[in-house]
Design an enzyme around this catalytic site. Sequence first.
Site, PDB file in Angstrom:
ATOM      1  N   GLN A  78      24.845  35.856 133.997  1.00  8.01           N
ATOM      2  CA  GLN A  78      24.910  35.278 132.651  1.00  8.01           C
ATOM      3  C   GLN A  78      26.359  35.245 132.178  1.00  8.01           C
ATOM      4  O   GLN A  78      26.784  36.084 131.392  1.00  8.01           O
ATOM      5  CB  GLN A  78      24.055  36.134 131.708  1.00  8.01           C
ATOM      6  CG  GLN A  78      23.941  35.613 130.316  1.00  8.01           C
ATOM      7  CD  GLN A  78      22.814  34.643 130.166  1.00  8.01           C
ATOM      8  OE1 GLN A  78      21.781  34.778 130.785  1.00  8.01           O
ATOM      9  NE2 GLN A  78      23.017  33.654 129.327  1.00  8.01           N
ATOM     10  N   PHE A  79      27.126  34.251 132.649  1.00  4.09           N
ATOM     11  CA  PHE A  79      28.541  34.186 132.276  1.00  4.09           C
ATOM     12  C   PHE A  79      28.715  33.955 130.782  1.00  4.09           C
ATOM     13  O   PHE A  79      29.744  34.303 130.201  1.00  4.09           O
ATOM     14  CB  PHE A  79      29.280  33.117 133.089  1.00  4.09           C
ATOM     15  CG  PHE A  79      29.084  31.709 132.588  1.00  4.09           C
ATOM     16  CD1 PHE A  79      30.008  31.140 131.737  1.00  4.09           C
ATOM     17  CD2 PHE A  79      27.976  30.964 132.978  1.00  4.09           C
ATOM     18  CE1 PHE A  79      29.832  29.841 131.271  1.00  4.09           C
ATOM     19  CE2 PHE A  79      27.791  29.683 132.519  1.00  4.09           C
ATOM     20  CZ  PHE A  79      28.726  29.108 131.662  1.00  4.09           C
ATOM     21  N   THR A  80      27.701  33.427 130.108  1.00  2.00           N
ATOM     22  CA  THR A  80      27.821  33.136 128.677  1.00  2.00           C
ATOM     23  C   THR A  80      27.901  34.405 127.827  1.00  2.00           C
ATOM     24  O   THR A  80      28.172  34.319 126.624  1.00  2.00           O
ATOM     25  CB  THR A  80      26.663  32.244 128.184  1.00  2.00           C
ATOM     26  OG1 THR A  80      25.423  32.904 128.438  1.00  2.00           O
ATOM     27  CG2 THR A  80      26.686  30.892 128.876  1.00  2.00           C
TER      28      THR A  80
END
Length: 150
Positions: A78-80
């Site tokens: 989950q890079f966000t």
Amino acid sequence: MKVVVQRCLGAKCIVDGKICGNIKQGLLLLVGFTNNDNQDIIKKMAKKIINLRIFEDDNHKMNKSILDKGGEILSISQFTLYANPYNGNRPSFTEALNFSDANKLYKEFNEVLRTENNIKVEEGIFGADMKIDFVNDGPVTIIIDSMNFK
């Protein structure tokens, strides 16, 4: 490294209409990496998550870990988690680690969870458009940021 830990009764990850990760009771982890993350941070984070006492005991107190409950983990990249939404309306992702290095750390993190703790760990597909279906238990949701480790 940031991880959103969600206690769940079950969770699955779907990519292109196919289930690629599926667990029963346990933890859904949303996992993000930033610059300077390394194997030491991964090990600290894995230890913290595995020993986090967020499952209820017989007295309905959050006093048991996932190891005590015999639960499973679904780990989703989950890079966000490293989005910066404060300058304008379009989030910046400059704090997120680059794709290649983040993918490597994500795989290492999941392997540490598996091998050092003998726990079932299912994964999403790194970088894919994933659909996550889960039942949050409690709800219990805890955010752990490695920047807060002493």
